[in-house]
Design a protein around this motif. Structure first.
Motif, mmCIF file in Angstrom:
data_model
loop_
_atom_site.group_PDB
_atom_site.id
_atom_site.type_symbol
_atom_site.label_atom_id
_atom_site.label_comp_id
_atom_site.label_asym_id
_atom_site.label_seq_id
_atom_site.Cartn_x
_atom_site.Cartn_y
_atom_site.Cartn_z
ATOM 1 N N PHE A 61 43.441 43.826 44.014
ATOM 2 C CA PHE A 61 42.123 43.203 43.843
ATOM 3 C C PHE A 61 40.800 44.216 44.017
ATOM 4 C CE2 PHE A 61 38.427 41.353 46.602
ATOM 5 C CZ PHE A 61 37.978 40.542 45.603
ATOM 6 N N GLU A 65 30.169 46.956 44.919
ATOM 7 C CA GLU A 65 29.150 46.541 45.526
ATOM 8 C C GLU A 65 29.559 46.701 47.168
ATOM 9 O OE1 GLU A 65 26.040 45.937 44.828
ATOM 10 O OE2 GLU A 65 26.365 46.198 42.773
ATOM 11 N N PRO A 68 29.420 43.385 49.825
ATOM 12 C CA PRO A 68 30.670 42.531 49.679
ATOM 13 C C PRO A 68 31.823 42.951 50.137
ATOM 14 C CG PRO A 68 29.243 42.311 47.903
ATOM 15 C CD PRO A 68 28.663 43.251 48.508
ATOM 16 N N HIS A 98 20.386 42.157 51.954
ATOM 17 C CA HIS A 98 19.810 41.788 50.674
ATOM 18 C C HIS A 98 18.341 42.309 50.649
ATOM 19 C CE1 HIS A 98 22.649 39.403 48.573
ATOM 20 N NE2 HIS A 98 23.103 38.783 49.896
ATOM 21 N N HIS A 101 17.699 46.177 49.292
ATOM 22 C CA HIS A 101 17.581 46.641 47.826
ATOM 23 C C HIS A 101 16.418 46.989 47.208
ATOM 24 C CE1 HIS A 101 22.202 45.910 47.437
ATOM 25 N NE2 HIS A 101 21.990 44.896 47.776
ATOM 26 N N GLN B 88 38.683 36.496 48.406
ATOM 27 C CA GLN B 88 38.289 37.274 47.352
ATOM 28 C C GLN B 88 37.345 36.360 46.369
ATOM 29 O OE1 GLN B 88 41.999 38.216 45.405
ATOM 30 N NE2 GLN B 88 42.829 39.391 46.986
ATOM 31 N N ALA B 91 33.773 36.941 47.993
ATOM 32 C CA ALA B 91 33.186 38.451 47.556
ATOM 33 C C ALA B 91 32.976 38.538 46.244
ATOM 34 C CB ALA B 91 34.654 39.264 47.866
ATOM 35 N N LYS B 92 33.645 38.026 45.088
ATOM 36 C CA LYS B 92 32.936 38.283 43.777
ATOM 37 C C LYS B 92 31.902 37.394 43.699
ATOM 38 C CE LYS B 92 36.381 40.190 41.459
ATOM 39 N NZ LYS B 92 36.209 41.191 40.779
ATOM 40 N N GLU B 94 29.521 37.215 46.233
ATOM 41 C CA GLU B 94 28.646 38.156 46.798
ATOM 42 C C GLU B 94 28.323 39.249 45.945
ATOM 43 O OE1 GLU B 94 30.727 38.545 50.453
ATOM 44 O OE2 GLU B 94 30.172 36.811 51.431
ATOM 45 N N ALA B 95 29.380 39.909 45.280
ATOM 46 C CA ALA B 95 29.040 41.124 44.372
ATOM 47 C C ALA B 95 27.892 40.809 43.251
ATOM 48 C CB ALA B 95 30.281 41.479 43.557
ATOM 49 N N THR B 97 25.523 38.529 43.676
ATOM 50 C CA THR B 97 24.261 38.276 44.420
ATOM 51 C C THR B 97 23.578 39.576 44.852
ATOM 52 O OG1 THR B 97 25.178 37.973 46.743
ATOM 53 C CG2 THR B 97 25.029 36.105 45.249
ATOM 54 N N HIS B 98 24.543 40.774 45.021
ATOM 55 C CA HIS B 98 23.891 41.982 45.283
ATOM 56 C C HIS B 98 23.568 42.810 44.302
ATOM 57 C CE1 HIS B 98 23.914 42.100 49.780
ATOM 58 N NE2 HIS B 98 25.106 41.241 49.642
ATOM 59 N N TRP B 99 24.346 42.621 43.395
ATOM 60 C CA TRP B 99 24.209 43.480 42.231
ATOM 61 C C TRP B 99 22.563 43.167 41.377
ATOM 62 C CZ3 TRP B 99 23.602 41.359 36.940
ATOM 63 C CH2 TRP B 99 23.368 42.212 35.829
ATOM 64 N N HIS B 101 20.063 42.418 42.262
ATOM 65 C CA HIS B 101 18.581 43.074 42.991
ATOM 66 C C HIS B 101 18.071 43.963 42.005
ATOM 67 C CE1 HIS B 101 18.323 40.277 46.357
ATOM 68 N NE2 HIS B 101 19.765 40.676 46.750
ATOM 69 N N LEU B 102 18.753 45.094 41.707
ATOM 70 C CA LEU B 102 18.176 46.004 41.296
ATOM 71 C C LEU B 102 18.587 46.213 39.576
ATOM 72 C CD1 LEU B 102 18.727 49.008 44.147
ATOM 73 C CD2 LEU B 102 16.522 48.534 42.883
ATOM 74 N N ARG B 144 25.577 43.189 30.720
ATOM 75 C CA ARG B 144 26.518 43.070 31.714
ATOM 76 C C ARG B 144 26.970 41.805 31.872
ATOM 77 N NH1 ARG B 144 26.368 48.741 34.477
ATOM 78 N NH2 ARG B 144 26.668 49.883 32.691
ATOM 79 N N ILE B 148 30.724 41.458 30.976
ATOM 80 C CA ILE B 148 31.557 41.437 32.201
ATOM 81 C C ILE B 148 31.663 40.280 32.725
ATOM 82 C CG2 ILE B 148 32.111 42.885 34.057
ATOM 83 C CD1 ILE B 148 30.730 45.177 32.834
ATOM 84 N N TYR B 149 30.636 39.755 33.506
ATOM 85 C CA TYR B 149 30.814 38.726 34.445
ATOM 86 C C TYR B 149 31.146 37.269 33.499
ATOM 87 C CZ TYR B 149 28.215 41.002 38.210
ATOM 88 O OH TYR B 149 27.758 41.659 39.109
#
Lengths: 230, 230
Positions: A61, A65, A68, A98, A101, B88, B91-92, B94-95, B97-99, B101-102, B144, B148-149
């Motif tokens: 897995f 980030e 997370p 959050h 950032h 899992q 976490a994906k 959340e990843a 939602t954090h990515w 921001h910047l 991206r 990717i997503y």
């Protein structure tokens, strides 16, 4: 076994590193040297196509980030002390992670790139507009931490250590230790909080995580880069 | 009853607004007009000392930051379809939602401030350096998302709608609708995803949430601000 991909020059990598040593979750550390461009190599992109550290491979897995990753590991290993199950406590921790950032992390990163990464790679003169922006954002962020987050509690979101504190302190020390820029004198609650987090995870774990950025800081001083005051 | 403080000019406010209408969680909407400085008034600072929208007051529990708000409400009201309990999958989500921001949010916000907020408040000429930076960050972010997503799934993190999609689409439409800047033509998967999210929550809810920013977009066109191409 869990593989954690980190570069200890990176704030969130250090937060994950400290977290793993402190919680003693079985893991191996895989160092990805950003300065050597290892995050751009095909081998690492299979782990994280976003080129960033930290990242983990937990038995296949893959996750990037830092926040997370910490949340996933707390959930999986029932580490509720650092990431409580109570919905309101959890939400308060998430709110800091959050918020940081585009505030604390943004301000500190602008300064670190302008005053360390770019001079270290030979790019001079230093971009003064970036430095001014970095100082402005960082000051506003430290004020918010001092006056709001730490107003009534010794840690960011409550009376006890959480993943928010690990992330936050590593951001603060990026400029304080990495650039040798004193960000603690004017913010006594922040200074106390940094020391409390260090004691809570154990000074040896904490200092080990910061030994690499401390060396980087010495490099800055040798370059005689003029570091602004807050 | 839950009070949600929003300004529909704000991307994450719209995500919360759509979320509340879609999930039908009982709530009242409190409009906080940023353009009138209502987020700086003492009354609002009691709700959120960070001056930002969205924020909530859930029976006395005060929370800011859009992502923790959505997560808290999903947890509280057992809305696992939008924020699954599986570690899992969670976490994906959340990843992203954090990515954002910047990346997506940073790029779009720079452009919106440079090409809408500043000209609207009379600040001219437009800062071309900011526009260039905004375009660069936004393009990289859209690439991206496209590559990717959305590589293998119609939504950001899986085959079904999540809170990540609500947040992401509102960021994309800030420039597409708000600035009238076509960000969809070169990114077919992104374009399909935006439409799929709209259909998933219901076109009427979605379009209602975006009616205010659509008007703002018309204002930009009247100002004859030159909007860059991607």
């Amino acid at each position: 076994m869990l593989k954690a991909y980190v570069d200890l020059i990176s704030q969130p990598s250090r937060a994950l590193y400290i977290f793993l040593k402190f919680t003693q979750i079985p893991h191996t550390i895989q160092h990805v040297a950003l300065r050597k461009g290892e995050h751009n190599k095909a081998e690492f992109l299979k782990i994280n196509p976003f080129h960033t550290v930290p990242a983990i491979d937990d038995g296949g897995f893959l996750l990037s980030e830092s926040v997370p990753i910490l949340q996933y590991l707390c959930n999986k290993h029932n580490i509720h002390s650092l990431y409580p199950k109570d919905l309101q406590q959890r939400a308060k921790i998430e709110a800091f992670t959050h918020w940081q950032h585009l505030n604390l992390r943004y301000g500190g990163s602008i300064l670190f790139v302008a005053l360390f990464s770019q001079p270290a790679s030979g790019k001079m003169p230093i971009d003064e507009k970036s430095v001014q922006l970095g100082v402005k954002v960082l000051k506003a962020s430290l004020e918010r931490i001092e006056q709001i987050y730490l107003k009534e509690t010794p840690f960011l979101s409550s009376d006890s250590l959480s993943i928010a504190d690990l992330l936050g302190v590593c951001e603060v020390l990026q400029v304080h230790v990495g650039l040798g820029m004193d960000v603690l004198t004017h913010y006594p609650k922040v200074a106390k909080w940094v020391e409390l987090v260090r004691e809570s995870v154990g000074a040896s774990i904490f200092d080990d995580a910061h030994s690499f950025i401390l060396k980087a800081g010495e490099k800055v001083r040798k370059m005689e880069v003029s570091v602004p005051k807050l």
